[in-house]
Every structure is written in C-alpha cells, then in structure tokens.
Design an enzyme around this catalytic site. Sequence first.
Site, short mmCIF file in Angstrom:
data_model
loop_
_atom_site.label_atom_id
_atom_site.label_comp_id
_atom_site.label_asym_id
_atom_site.label_seq_id
_atom_site.Cartn_x
_atom_site.Cartn_y
_atom_site.Cartn_z
N SER A 107 3.49 10.11 11.45
CA SER A 107 2.95 8.78 11.27
C SER A 107 1.25 9.09 11.27
O SER A 107 0.70 9.92 11.94
CB SER A 107 2.96 7.85 12.40
OG SER A 107 2.18 6.48 12.28
N TYR A 130 -1.01 5.37 5.85
CA TYR A 130 -1.40 4.06 5.68
C TYR A 130 -2.63 4.15 4.71
O TYR A 130 -3.46 5.03 4.64
CB TYR A 130 -1.88 3.30 6.90
CG TYR A 130 -0.44 3.05 7.97
CD1 TYR A 130 0.40 2.23 7.39
CD2 TYR A 130 -0.42 3.58 9.16
CE1 TYR A 130 1.35 1.75 8.22
CE2 TYR A 130 0.66 3.23 9.95
CZ TYR A 130 1.58 2.53 9.61
OH TYR A 130 2.51 2.21 10.40
N THR A 156 3.64 3.81 3.26
CA THR A 156 3.88 2.52 3.57
C THR A 156 3.18 1.33 3.27
O THR A 156 2.05 1.50 3.04
CB THR A 156 3.70 2.51 5.24
OG1 THR A 156 4.37 3.56 6.01
CG2 THR A 156 3.87 1.01 5.71
N LYS A 252 7.77 3.34 1.21
CA LYS A 252 8.46 2.66 2.59
C LYS A 252 8.20 1.29 2.55
O LYS A 252 6.87 0.80 2.48
CB LYS A 252 8.08 3.41 3.64
CG LYS A 252 8.77 2.96 5.14
CD LYS A 252 8.36 4.05 6.18
CE LYS A 252 8.96 3.54 7.57
NZ LYS A 252 8.31 1.97 7.98
N HIS A 276 10.22 -2.47 8.51
CA HIS A 276 9.12 -1.77 9.62
C HIS A 276 9.78 -2.06 10.91
O HIS A 276 9.11 -2.35 11.88
CB HIS A 276 7.95 -2.67 9.31
CG HIS A 276 6.71 -1.66 9.90
ND1 HIS A 276 5.96 -1.14 8.72
CD2 HIS A 276 6.16 -1.30 10.82
CE1 HIS A 276 5.02 -0.29 9.36
NE2 HIS A 276 5.22 -0.51 10.80
#
Length: 378
Positions: A107, A130, A156, A252, A276
């Site tokens: 992440s 992100y 994402t 995603k 999520h």
Amino acid sequence: MSQILTIADLKDLARRRVPKMFFEYADSGAWTESTYRANEEDFAKIKFRQRVLVDMSNRSLESTMIGEKVAMPVALAPTGLTGMQHADGEMLAAQAAEEFGVPFTLSTMSICSIEDVASVTKKPFWFQLYVLRDKDFVLDLIDRAKAAKCSALVLTLDLQILGQRHKDVRNGLSAPPRMTLANIADIAMRPRWWMGMAGTKRRTFRNIVGHAKGVGDVASLSSWTTEQFDPHLSWKDVAWIKERWGGKLILKGVLDKEDALMAAKTGADAIIVSNHGGRQLDGASSSIMALEEIADAVGDTIEVHMDGGIRSGQDVLKALCLGAKGTYIGRPFLYGLGALGKEGVTKALEIIRKEMDITLALCGKRLVTDMGKDQLRR
C-alpha cells in the site's frame, strides 16, 4: 499453532496481541458497517453442488493472475498501516507471500517503504497507488515502484474522499500511536507487540515521510495526509498514470457494471471488484454480489479480480465460480500477522489453500481453473 484451524482463530489471537487502535483499524467499516458485514455474510448465501464418484487425484490450485503464475489465485491485498499490526509487517508479509508463491501488494499508506520491502524480497511484488493532490509526489512514487522492479501497479479508484470509520475517530488513530494514558495502558498489556516495535525504526508512513514536500517528520505528516486525497480524480487520469508506469495496471474499486465498462476501455490489464472492504460507501453492495454482473459484462475484455469478505478457501472458490480470475485477502493475512508475525501470514495462506483443495475435490473438480457457475446451486 496446531489448534489454529480457521481465519477466525487467527483473528481471536490477533485481538489479544495487537493494540486496540490498530486491531480495530483493520477490523472495521464505515458508519454502520453494514457493507463490511455484508461482504462476509453474502458469501454464505452461495451454495456449492456436491459431486461424487469423480476422479479427485492430482488436484491443482495453480493459476495465473495478469499473466503471472500463482500457487493459488489469491493475492495479499494492499492494506494501510500493516506494519502496525506487527513490527516490519509489510516486509514479513511480502516474504511469506513470496515463499508461498502468491502476489503481495504494498500500500501507498504502508509503514515499511517500497525500498524496505524490495530489500528483503527476491521476486517482484505489486504496488498500490493513491492519486494525491501532490502530483510530483505521485510521479515519484510510480518511479520508485519501477526502480524496485514492481511487476504491477494497482490504482485505487474509490478513495477520492475518505469514508468515516467511527472506531478510528474514537481511538484517535495515528502511527505511531500518541502516548496517552489509555494507549500506554493498552500497549503495556501486549508485550510481544511493543517489544517488536521497540526493535524497529519503522513506525510511521515511510513511503511519505522524507519523500513528500514539507513532510520531514511525524508532526508534519498528519496535516499533509488529511489534505492530500484528491476529489478531482477521474477516468482521464488513468491514461497518464498508465503511460508513466509503462507496465501492468490493475484498477481497484469497481463495484458497478457501468464503471467496469469504462475501466475496460482504459487498456488496463485487470479490475478488482471491491468496495474497499466496506470502509468507504456504507450501504453499497457486497463485492461478491456485484461480481457476477461485472464479470459477465467485461470478463471477455479485461481480467476480473475480486476482494472483500473472503474469510476461507470456500469463499475464494465461490468468487472464481462467479467469474473472478483472482482474489485478494486483506484482513485474513492481517489477523495472521498480528497473531504470529510472518508465520501467521503463512498460516492464513495454508488454511485457505487447504479449504480450497478439499472443496475443489468435493465439487468434483481437479483443477481450480475449471471452477465455474455449474459448480454452484442456482
């Protein structure tokens, strides 16, 4: 270890060993948590067809995800603050996944950095991105993932605005935790955790601190992160991210057929049907209930993956039957990590593999790639 038979067993042990703030960060959803609960509960509504007197020898769970060979179609999902479940958590989880033969996804909001994970692994891992307001930082993240030889970028789509998780607000979530009397008392009751954390320098978001402009320490991190999620993110951003990255791209956070059709036009390699983990739009569909319609609509043009609510090998097989070519586990491996470190992650994967293998046989199939809708009771 011999008494740990299910993911729920790992969850119970993690609850005792991980400070409340971080256990509840992983084990929570937005607002009423209705979607978080539905992610798990809706799997139980799906029933297998039992088949008998079929040759069940020489079974195999091997498959591929975006062209990469996997020991089973299960990847470790990108999860924030993984290194707060256990010291050096992302590094340990990545090693466990590599040894097991499944992908690990790091992440953006990890405790261990891209470079930390690359330093302890031999095979390429995946990186989740992100898109933040600071585009120079985003470009640098992409370049750092390329330098680390990550083999896929997971973009994402569903965190333009942060959903509220009441437990995090009430617990005053931060990394590292603020030394309030309540936190000190809670941490003191978990000696395995705090001794591990005392032995590592990785206690905050190392992908960000020292890399983003104006974020040189923990004190400046909090205000930066609250301002950075970008509500302007749109489909047009996928193109420049794809060009900058230049490798395999996974999108995603798709939960609607119309969005899936849009995603298929971007040239991405796969989409992940995901809400999520129930942490964004409370009241949205569970991932498993959205999967079939999306897979039917775009499965011939883009690879479809799924996450959300998987707590067993049977859940993985149900997702495969409904059109997923790959699945992701987040909380199951976090429970394992919090409970037993690297060995716990391996244990979570072993539990899921055993459940998949036995269920595959009892459904009358030898190859996991042969599982389809005809294995379900409709």
